[in-house]
Design a protein around this motif. Sequence first.
Motif, short mmCIF file in Angstrom:
data_model
loop_
_atom_site.label_atom_id
_atom_site.label_comp_id
_atom_site.label_asym_id
_atom_site.label_seq_id
_atom_site.Cartn_x
_atom_site.Cartn_y
_atom_site.Cartn_z
N ARG A 170 0.82 -1.20 0.00
CA ARG A 170 0.00 0.00 0.00
C ARG A 170 0.86 1.26 0.00
O ARG A 170 0.46 2.30 -0.49
CB ARG A 170 -0.88 -0.05 1.26
N GLY A 171 2.08 1.13 0.53
CA GLY A 171 2.99 2.28 0.60
C GLY A 171 3.26 2.89 -0.76
O GLY A 171 3.48 4.10 -0.86
N GLN A 172 3.26 2.06 -1.81
CA GLN A 172 3.52 2.60 -3.14
C GLN A 172 2.40 3.56 -3.56
O GLN A 172 2.65 4.60 -4.15
CB GLN A 172 3.64 1.46 -4.16
N ASP A 187 0.47 5.19 -1.41
CA ASP A 187 0.59 6.36 -0.53
C ASP A 187 1.64 7.32 -1.05
O ASP A 187 1.41 8.53 -1.13
CB ASP A 187 0.99 5.91 0.89
N ALA A 188 2.82 6.75 -1.42
CA ALA A 188 3.91 7.60 -1.85
C ALA A 188 3.53 8.36 -3.11
O ALA A 188 3.76 9.57 -3.22
CB ALA A 188 5.16 6.75 -2.09
N ALA A 189 2.92 7.65 -4.06
CA ALA A 189 2.54 8.31 -5.31
C ALA A 189 1.51 9.41 -5.05
O ALA A 189 1.62 10.52 -5.57
CB ALA A 189 1.98 7.29 -6.29
N LYS A 190 0.53 9.09 -4.19
CA LYS A 190 -0.50 10.10 -3.88
C LYS A 190 0.12 11.30 -3.19
O LYS A 190 -0.22 12.45 -3.48
CB LYS A 190 -1.56 9.50 -2.96
N SER A 191 1.04 11.03 -2.26
CA SER A 191 1.59 12.14 -1.48
C SER A 191 2.42 13.07 -2.35
O SER A 191 2.69 14.20 -1.97
CB SER A 191 2.43 11.61 -0.32
N LEU A 192 2.85 12.57 -3.53
CA LEU A 192 3.59 13.44 -4.44
C LEU A 192 2.66 14.22 -5.35
O LEU A 192 3.11 14.90 -6.26
CB LEU A 192 4.56 12.62 -5.28
N MET A 239 0.25 12.89 -7.34
CA MET A 239 -0.17 12.23 -8.57
C MET A 239 -1.64 11.84 -8.48
O MET A 239 -2.11 11.36 -7.46
CB MET A 239 0.65 10.95 -8.80
N VAL A 279 3.70 4.49 -11.64
CA VAL A 279 4.16 3.81 -10.43
C VAL A 279 3.57 2.40 -10.30
O VAL A 279 4.31 1.43 -10.13
CB VAL A 279 3.81 4.64 -9.18
N GLN A 310 5.13 -1.76 -12.05
CA GLN A 310 5.54 -2.77 -11.08
C GLN A 310 4.64 -3.99 -11.12
O GLN A 310 5.10 -5.13 -11.06
CB GLN A 310 5.53 -2.19 -9.68
N ARG A 329 14.01 -5.44 -4.71
CA ARG A 329 13.05 -4.73 -3.87
C ARG A 329 13.74 -4.24 -2.64
O ARG A 329 14.42 -4.98 -1.98
CB ARG A 329 11.92 -5.65 -3.47
#
Lengths: 423, 244
Positions: free
Chosen positions: A318-320, A322-327, A329, A338, A342, A423
């Motif tokens: 789920r972190g992927q 989160d990270a994309a959203k927080s940037l 996107m 993203v 993967q 990874r």
Amino acid sequence: MNKLNFLKPDRQNLSTFLYIGSFLFFIAVFDVFLTSFFKTNITSFLPNILSFLLPLILGTIGLHLIRIEFSGIPKLDLINKNINTNHFNAILTLLIIFTIIKSTPPILSWFIIDANISGDTKEACTGSGACWTYIKIWLRRFVYGMYPNDLQWRINISFILLIALAFVGYFATEKLKKFLTLYYVVIYPIIAFILIYYLISGGSFGLMWVETGAWGGLSLTFIVSFFCLIFCFPLGMFLALGRRSTLPTLRYVSVGFIEFWRGVPLITVLFMSSVMFPMFLPEDFFMDKLVRVIIAISLFEAAYVAEVIRGGLQALPRGQYDAAKSLGMGYWKMHIFVILPQALKLVIPGIANTFLALVKDTPLIFVVGLLELVGMLNLAKTNPKWLGFAMEGYVFAAIIFWIICYAMSRYSQNLELKYKTER
Amino acid sequence: MSDTIIQIKNVNKWFGDFQVLKDINLEVQQKQKIVVCGPSGSGKSTLIRCINRLEEHQEGNITVDGNELTEDTKDIEKIRAEVGMVFQQFNLFPHLSILDNCTLAPIWVKKMPKKDAEELAMKQLKQVQIDDQASKFPGQLSGGQQQRCAIARALCMQPKIMLFDEPTSALDPEMIKEVLDAMVNLANAGMTMIVVTHEMGFAKEVADEVIFMDEGMIVEKNNTKDFFANPKSDRTKLFLSQIL
């Protein structure tokens, strides 16, 4: 020299054990070789059962004797480690070797020694082996179907062009690299369609029109597989995303679609596409049989592809997201840059699996009267002049399909290696 | 007040029946550094995830830089682009190189030309001292390097606010310092920061205010000096006595 302990071979008497063991093993293999290749049984003086089992017994003893731990000889150690670790493995090894030796003569004789390829009638086949004359004479039909002989250059040229265009990616410069995806996903299929529509189907530019019913053989296998692969992949991707969407309508439509197509057999889908589907269309609306078949198979396989891709999407942490959203996107940017790169990488084996199954399912289009490779075989084997050669035909088809599928499988393995990241 | 950048008013949030946030009120000024601490499960992470709406609150108002976060906030992406976030598990994109990790969002979200984005990324990577790793992939870096890259990635969006969600909790003790150093530098440069952490040394060094949370409530909110010297509530005293 100290006393030999035959139950426990050791390093001290390395050469003795090695020679005796290798000799016994060689005798065992040689015996089987003679029996299968020259039909001579050198142990015929023994009782039947013993004579039959002797190679196995001798071989097992031989392998037992050369099973020396840390012998110091790299090759011997390699053999012991891989195919001779214990009695059970030794016996398995022997059985495999014997099976290969035993099956070589009949295969050789059927395929090559007793086979015929000369002449051009059934009567030329006099040997007891395969009649390759049959394949030779029918090869044009197997490759081009009922396509007129003097027009087959059109198929050749379009296939050569398509293959050449597929390699464009290798020559693209750094600047054009970012358009490659667009090229392969949108432009290439369109070019392929145009080529096939104008060159193979014809009907304009002074080219004679050839109806799709006359297409067939291996070229049809390629056309159907090619378009189905190209269409089912993006469709499956959208279905997978749809099934994971937060919008209820979209999700239920995707789930419904996937579950419907996964629940029906392909053969009924094809049958419906040719018999039922035209009933729902307006009178003057005409859709070619081949187009209908390609759509049907694409929709069918898209459901499978969707589930495979969904597996990949769910495997991502789920972190992927989160990270994309927080940037900052949005949904599409996040998925394109993203998530999907993967997820798709994870599901290459599954996708390859589905695609192989698709290629091997194409013979089913015979139910709507389209005859690709296997369909043409079935037609040819019922020809009164060439009765009784079904075996050759099916072996030929098996080899062709195996080559296609093996190439695809290797390609998918290359892709896996290419996109492997830690990874 | 004009320089209030985040305003949280009476926020409540539930996961099913379980209430994670209970009546949270918080105001953050520009350039303020706030450290949030508390036992696990106290809602610290949820609180800062609400600030860029990775979690949705059910009651109350959250205003970030003048925009209220509601269900029909159309351009939530725009607000998120202003709010950088660093995660406990780094969450770098494993299929992209360090440099691409940093340039992806500036190029595609901010529409920055590729050359400018790369220049900016190299500058930020230099700040956290991993510019020599730019062409490697995340899997080839140590945890501390990955986390510093994550900080650089967030900074490449030139955010107004930085959120840190336990940035050092998944790291070896040796690597914690390099990440904390990067964060201290960032704080000294005048960034608005909200940091969830158990690193009390860091709190003492840079925080303007420390917030102690327990069971979804803000138990204590105090300036740094008083928080450590004479905490008001007994729960805070107990917590501090256990971790210091």
